[in-house]
Design an enzyme around this catalytic site. Structure first.
Site, PDB file in Angstrom:
ATOM      1  N   ALA A  15     -43.726  -5.753  23.267  1.00 13.39           N
ATOM      2  CA  ALA A  15     -42.739  -4.818  22.755  1.00 13.39           C
ATOM      3  C   ALA A  15     -42.294  -5.171  21.343  1.00 13.39           C
ATOM      4  CB  ALA A  15     -41.533  -4.769  23.688  1.00 13.39           C
ATOM      5  N   GLY A  16     -43.246  -5.671  20.538  1.00 16.25           N
ATOM      6  CA  GLY A  16     -42.978  -5.807  19.110  1.00 16.25           C
ATOM      7  C   GLY A  16     -43.237  -4.476  18.424  1.00 16.25           C
ATOM      8  N   GLN A  52     -39.176 -11.575   7.832  1.00 14.99           N
ATOM      9  CA  GLN A  52     -38.161 -11.571   6.777  1.00 14.99           C
ATOM     10  C   GLN A  52     -38.591 -10.758   5.558  1.00 14.99           C
ATOM     11  OE1 GLN A  52     -37.163 -15.625   5.802  1.00 14.99           O
ATOM     12  NE2 GLN A  52     -36.117 -15.995   7.728  1.00 14.99           N
ATOM     13  N   GLY A  54     -40.736  -8.179   4.673  1.00 17.43           N
ATOM     14  CA  GLY A  54     -40.711  -6.727   4.630  1.00 17.43           C
ATOM     15  C   GLY A  54     -42.074  -6.139   4.895  1.00 17.43           C
ATOM     16  N   GLU A 119     -44.448 -10.534  -3.952  1.00 16.79           N
ATOM     17  CA  GLU A 119     -44.743 -11.706  -3.132  1.00 16.79           C
ATOM     18  C   GLU A 119     -46.101 -12.275  -3.529  1.00 16.79           C
ATOM     19  OE1 GLU A 119     -44.160 -11.203   1.051  1.00 16.79           O
ATOM     20  OE2 GLU A 119     -42.064 -10.614   0.832  1.00 16.79           O
ATOM     21  N   HIS A 235     -47.524 -20.720   7.424  1.00 11.83           N
ATOM     22  CA  HIS A 235     -46.574 -20.377   6.380  1.00 11.83           C
ATOM     23  C   HIS A 235     -46.167 -21.666   5.683  1.00 11.83           C
ATOM     24  CE1 HIS A 235     -43.219 -18.751   4.172  1.00 11.83           C
ATOM     25  NE2 HIS A 235     -43.529 -17.535   4.589  1.00 11.83           N
ATOM     26  N   ARG A 281     -51.109 -18.188   0.320  1.00 12.93           N
ATOM     27  CA  ARG A 281     -50.391 -19.021   1.282  1.00 12.93           C
ATOM     28  C   ARG A 281     -51.175 -20.255   1.721  1.00 12.93           C
ATOM     29  NH1 ARG A 281     -47.375 -14.776   5.443  1.00 12.93           N
ATOM     30  NH2 ARG A 281     -45.571 -14.431   4.107  1.00 12.93           N
ATOM     31  N   HIS A 340     -47.737 -19.380  11.512  1.00 14.48           N
ATOM     32  CA  HIS A 340     -46.958 -18.171  11.246  1.00 14.48           C
ATOM     33  C   HIS A 340     -47.683 -16.903  11.694  1.00 14.48           C
ATOM     34  CE1 HIS A 340     -43.853 -15.848   9.318  1.00 14.48           C
ATOM     35  NE2 HIS A 340     -44.705 -15.249   8.497  1.00 14.48           N
ATOM     36  N   ARG A 375     -54.224 -13.683   5.772  1.00 14.34           N
ATOM     37  CA  ARG A 375     -53.409 -12.471   5.649  1.00 14.34           C
ATOM     38  C   ARG A 375     -52.624 -12.441   4.351  1.00 14.34           C
ATOM     39  NH1 ARG A 375     -47.926 -11.236   6.848  1.00 14.34           N
ATOM     40  NH2 ARG A 375     -47.609 -13.385   7.496  1.00 14.34           N
TER      41      ARG A 375
END
Length: 506
Positions: A15-16, A52, A54, A119, A235, A281, A340, A375
């Site tokens: 249920a995400g 966090q 977006g 980002e 992350h 990352r 992450h 990603r």
């Protein structure tokens, strides 16, 4: 006797954002129902609510889906599916607008346009945020409200899948679930896996502890093809205050100018990449890992870049730091790489179809080829929304219930003590930097565990694929094979109790 329920639409596990987007799409304009099974109350226990940064999308006048796609493919280190990436980036702007229409309160400019942040590895500022670092929670609140208001969507909380039900042909015909402690046989026309990633398989993670690869393991045990399981994203800047899961210091802080320093207050990222703090990352994570291994520690210094604006601009990070005894307005934040995101998952096409009839997958537990080997920041919520909806639409077209299930036996759980031991071993030997000796030791340890526990299967697939990939690429770095070889994807199936790894050229 096991209770039996029958649905004329899909059952959605998870249920995400991906799962709830699938549910809303499945009942859109159709006379079908959808059932959502969530192990926790809605908007809790899922990574979507914790996001966090977006949602990345080409929303600015000087940006285009093609530019977004180019950045995604570059970050993916040769393993992205260009068709999947093009679909994601082209449908991305409308996905953000649709969520805003549902009530997601994205930050807006005076003229009504979206406030967009830069980002790492993005060529443009294209990340739509909410309250600085509250995008996930706010988006989920809007989507949960829409699901609660939909009369044809049923939600069962405190519900876990214990087995995918299959008929004699192998078709997935439903799920054996444990709801409020009781086993329930749920028959449906399709099952959509939206169970999230594998972070809970590691000792240091930013994801909810219960997100530990169960959907991936259930699918593999049913015979589904799993793609690229070795690619785990760490992350770089989890807040190192001894909490499990570790709080996250969002990527947006570095986008705002925060600097990574070691214990001597020296900015070290220039030693590792010309883009410094805005490097991909995986590069930043390895740099922080190297500084820590050398005994120099690592800190994120936002005292100048954010300073007194912390409580308003980054409230989640600020609150986590204060709870850990750190005032980020005046002091550097200790950071550590943490699991992450999982780029791998159940192999799925552009409509979420897995390799088994009746089975779909969406979001982090799926592998459509969008994320490649690494990603791009803030593409995860976007993928969940875009491909969750596509899976929901496609699953709603399924009309067959299939034959009777061949087994109603629940698959075993891994005892908590064994799970905690496994988590420490995964962080030690299948972490930011890997090698054959560590992976082989870890694989021996995994093979001594319950072989049909879904979490064990998920861990084993990650490790076996990491051992088989004798190169370094994206989130997968082998100290004994630091060079990059030809770009090939991994596809894994389970044959009896052994994993067969085969490679197919991209």
């Amino acid at each position: 006797m096991i209770e039996r329920l029958v649905f004329d639409g899909p059952v959605i596990l998870g249920a995400g954002l991906a799962g709830l987007s699938a549910a809303l799409a499945a009942v859109e304009g159709a006379a079908k129902t959808a059932l959502v099974l969530s192990p926790t109350p809605l908007a809790t226990g899922c990574s979507s609510a914790w996001a966090q940064g977006g949602m990345a999308a080409a929303l600015a006048g000087d940006d285009t889906p093609a530019l977004h796609a180019a950045d995604t493919i570059a970050a993916g280190a040769g393993l992205c599916d260009p068709q999947a990436v093009a679909l994601l980036t082209e449908e991305g702007p409308q996905a953000v607008r649709d969520l805003a229409a549902l009530g997601a309160p994205f930050d807006r400019q005076a003229d009504g346009g979206f406030v967009l942040s830069l980002e790492a590895a993005h060529a443009k500022a294209r990340v739509a945020r909410v309250g600085g670092d509250g995008a996930g929670a706010a988006i989920m609140a809007a989507v949960v409200a829409a699901v609660r208001a939909a009369p044809t969507i049923q939600v069962r909380e405190n519900a876990r899948a214990r087995r995918l039900l299959q008929d004699a042909t192998g078709r997935v015909v439903g799920v054996l679930a444990q709801i409020d402690g009781a086993l329930v046989e749920i028959r449906s026309t399709a099952v959509i896996l939206a169970t999230g990633g594998i972070g809970g398989l590691y000792a240091v993670t930013t994801t909810p502890a219960q997100v530990r690869g169960e959907g991936l393991g259930l699918a593999a045990l049913a015979g589904a093809t799993i793609a690229d399981p070795e690619f785990v994203q760490f992350h770089p800047t989890a807040i190192d205050i001894g909490r499990d899961p570790a709080p996250l210091a969002t990527e947006a802080l570095r986008g705002e100018g925060a600097i990574l320093r070691n214990a001597d207050a020296r900015a070290f990222m220039a030693d590792y990449h010309p883009a410094k703090e805005l490097a991909p990352r995986d590069v930043v994570a390895r740099a922080i890992h190297a500084e820590r291994e050398a005994g120099r520690c690592a800190f994120l210094d936002a005292t100048q870049a954010v300073g007194g604006h912390f409580p308003k601009e980054f409230p989640a990070v600020f609150e986590a730091c204060i709870a850990g005894g750190i005032d980020p307005r005046r002091a550097m934040i200790p950071v550590v790489p943490a699991v992450h995101y999982h780029m791998g998952g159940v192999a799925a096409d552009l409509d979420g179809r897995a390799s088994l009839p009746g089975l779909y997958a969406a979001g982090e537990c799926a592998s459509t080829g969008v994320q490649g080997a690494n990603r791009l920041a803030s593409n995860s919520l976007l993928e969940a929304a875009v491909f969750g909806a596509r899976a929901g639409h496609a699953a709603a077209t399924e009309g067959l219930h299939g034959g009777e299930p061949v087994s109603l036996e629940p698959l075993p759980d891994l005892p908590d003590a064994a799970l905690q031991t496994l988590r420490k071993a995964m962080s030690r030997d299948a972490g930011v930097i890997r090698d054959a000796a560590g992976l082989t030791r870890l694989l021996d340890q995994i093979r001594a565990l319950e072989p049909t526990a879904p979490t064990v299967v998920a861990a084993r697939l990650i490790v076996e694929a990491a051992l088989a990939r004798q190169e370094s690429r994206g989130g997968h770095y082998r100290a004994d094979f630091p060079a990059t070889a030809q770009p090939v994807r991994t596809f894994v199936t389970l044959t009896s109790a052994d994993a067969a790894v085969r490679y197919a050229a991209e």
